[in-house]
Design an enzyme around this catalytic site. Structure first.
Site, PDB file in Angstrom:
ATOM      1  N   ASP A   1      63.039  46.294  25.506  1.00 30.08           N
ATOM      2  CA  ASP A   1      63.491  46.250  24.054  1.00 30.08           C
ATOM      3  C   ASP A   1      65.097  45.599  23.207  1.00 30.08           C
ATOM      4  OD1 ASP A   1      61.484  48.136  24.235  1.00 30.08           O
ATOM      5  OD2 ASP A   1      63.166  49.427  23.864  1.00 30.08           O
TER       6      ASP A   1
ATOM      7  N   ASP B   1      68.356  47.437  25.328  1.00 29.31           N
ATOM      8  CA  ASP B   1      68.589  47.354  23.896  1.00 29.31           C
ATOM      9  C   ASP B   1      70.271  45.929  23.567  1.00 29.31           C
ATOM     10  OD1 ASP B   1      67.206  48.850  24.071  1.00 29.31           O
ATOM     11  OD2 ASP B   1      68.475  50.763  23.394  1.00 29.31           O
TER      12      ASP B   1
END
Length: 550
Positions: free
Chosen positions: A386, A365
């Site tokens: 991600d 992230d």
């Protein structure tokens, strides 16, 4: 023969009673018929009249029920046009959000868990932002122009994203506690608002201007000159230096001292050095530019992470939500490491923001492109799982997206796009970029599959085009989130890519995956179309493409 004083026909009392009964029966029948027309036919006519207003809603009956409530409460009339209904609906939505704020604050004051308190703090911030965005949208709708339609669609998309983010943050709460916040209702209303907007206005069909050597048109000519300058030559309004040679020793102090709601560009120059701090550019800090001495010279570093108690939203080393934000020649990093899971380096929810010549380093992230319109140019982003995620309308051009060596048994996902409704004007576009492996991943690249992305939310939308894909990309290209979730509703596309990882013959066969062959389809994900670059970035000398390469 009757006399002049007598009627030609005389009626008995019984006959008069029969006639009166027939008249009464007729009147009652007429009343019943009118009742049926009003209470059975009229709602049908109402539904027919306002069906177009709700035609793109995911739940058209819910949308119509909201309109009916406005009429029942005499907020609008059945003859009101769609635009009037939308504005009144938005005004009432602001009322609902303002009611939710003290409820969330009360819940926060009743709990002791630090993680849960942090989640509720995030929700309060997001609700405040959403109130402002809806008010701005009402003003934009009143102007009735195509460019203002695009603004309203972006801002209302952000409102829905804010509500969903809040709900995601409260995943550990009891259902009763979540219901008390009225979040489900707010999410439903945000979706209906987007559907109404789509039905009453015409989307902006931007005219593309060919050529390179320009920055998207939402950068002013003054901003162009600023972005052509180095930090030391820029003539900054404030200077940050660890050694005391500037007015401030920390970036957070300089940001706090910047004027609120500035109409002109305010520049903070951060001299070379490593600054250990967490910084937030709030919604009040508009038109703020932060510039350093280079992506390897000026470093803002933090280490907040989910494992140690932070929320994902609040873990960002630098977070910016003030409109018109520019970040240049600087490194933002989160050093928590892969074992700490979600740990954001940079979070951006600032509309019409530009990230230019920056380095953004973390693992899971890394870059939270949370919401609103964003443009990234000549930047270097590293991460693992991600590492570009969120629900902004965002375009990356000429960036290097670098997958790092993840933790044991982990896989790399370049993107995790979070679109939750098909009426949201959001998506991730990666154009003219390089997707490559970091030096620590290269020797073990076969042990850790790397994918272009996976669907975080139901209507996830990501396109990779005219980019170089290194051999680290798994032949299937894209990964599932969980089973068949979103595989029919997502939109993932690839267009004219090159490199050893660009082959599409072994790509996933999902209904929502597209090998784009029509340039007109790819054009929807350019600067001009996806982020309306022609309306908010003026011509500059920084290389930029508003459409596709010829």
């Amino acid at each position: 023969m009757a006399t002049p004083q007598q009627p030609l026909l005389t009626k008995t009392h019984k006959q008069n009673s029969i006639i009166s009964f027939k008249i009464l029966t007729f009147v009652v029948t007429l009343f019943v018929a009118l009742f049926l027309v009003v209470f059975l036919v009229a709602p049908y006519q109402f539904e027919i009249k306002h069906s177009n207003l709700c035609k793109t809603a995911q739940d058209s009956q819910l949308c119509l029920s909201y309109v009916s409530d406005l009429i029942s409460n005499e907020i609008v009339t059945s003859d009101s046009d769609g635009l009037s209904i939308l504005k009144k609906f938005l005004v009432y939505s602001v009322h609902q959000m303002n009611n939710a704020i003290p409820v969330v604050r009360k819940i926060k004051n009743q709990i002791n868990d630090i993680r849960e308190q942090g989640a509720l703090t995030d929700c309060l911030e997001l609700l405040d932002l959403s109130v402002d965005l809806v008010c701005d949208s009402i003003a934009a709708i009143d102007k009735r122009s195509r460019s203002e339609h695009a603004n309203a669609q972006s801002w209302l998309s952000g409102v829905l994203t804010n509500h969903v983010t809040c709900l995601d943050e409260l995943d550990s709460f009891t259902k009763a506690m979540i219901n008390g916040t009225n979040l489900d209702e707010l999410i439903s209303r945000a979706k209906v608002a987007l559907a109404m907007l789509a039905s009453v206005t015409t989307p902006n069909d931007e005219v593309l201007r060919p050529g390179l050597g320009k920055m998207p048109s939402w950068v002013s000519s003054r901003d162009r000159k600023l972005m052509e300058s180095s930090g030391k030559d820029i003539g900054a309004n404030a200077v940050v230096a660890k050694d005391g040679t500037g007015k401030y020793r920390t970036l957070a102090e300089a940001v706090a001292a910047a004027p609120d709601k500035s109409k002109t560009r305010y520049v903070i120059y951060v001299k070379r050095g490593t600054y250990k701090e967490n910084v937030e550019v709030s919604s009040r800090k508009m038109n703020l530019m932060i510039i350093g001495d280079g992506m390897y010279a000026t470093i803002i570093t933090g280490s907040l992470n989910v494992v140690d108690g932070s929320t994902t939203f609040h873990s960002a080393t630098l977070a910016a939500v003030g409109k018109g934000f520019i970040l240049q020649d600087i490194c933002i990093q989160n050093t928590a490491g892969p074992a700490k899971h979600q740990a954001v380096a940079l979070r951006v929810g600032a509309d019409k923001s530009v990230i230019n010549r920056c380095r953004i380093d973390a693992y899971q992230d890394t870059l939270y492109a949370h919401s609103q319109r964003q443009f990234y140019r000549d930047s270097y982003v590293t991460g693992t799982i991600d590492f570009i995620f969120g629900n902004a309308a965002v375009v990356f051009q000429k960036c290097q997206l670098v997958a790092r060596k993840p933790g044991k048994y982990q896989q790399n996902m370049v993107t995790a796009q979070g679109r939750t409704d098909p009426n949201q004007a959001t998506g991730t576009s990666i154009q003219f970029c390089d997707i490559i492996a970091s030096p620590d991943l290269k020797p073990v690249v076969k042990e850790f599959p790397t994918y272009l992305g996976r669907p975080w939310k139901k209507y996830s939308r990501t396109v990779v085009m005219e980019s170089y894909l290194g051999g680290l990309i798994d032949p299937s290209g894209w990964a599932e989130w969980h089973g068949d979730f979103a595989l029919k509703t997502l939109y993932y596309g690839e267009f004219m890519n090159n490199g050893p990882g660009a082959g599409t013959s072994k790509r996933v066969k999902w209904p929502g995956y597209h090998v784009i062959t029509d340039p007109a389809e790819a054009m929807s994900f350019t600067v001009a179309k996806l982020i309306q670059g022609g309306s908010w970035l003026r011509s500059t000398d920084v290389a930029y493409v508003d459409g596709l390469y010829d």
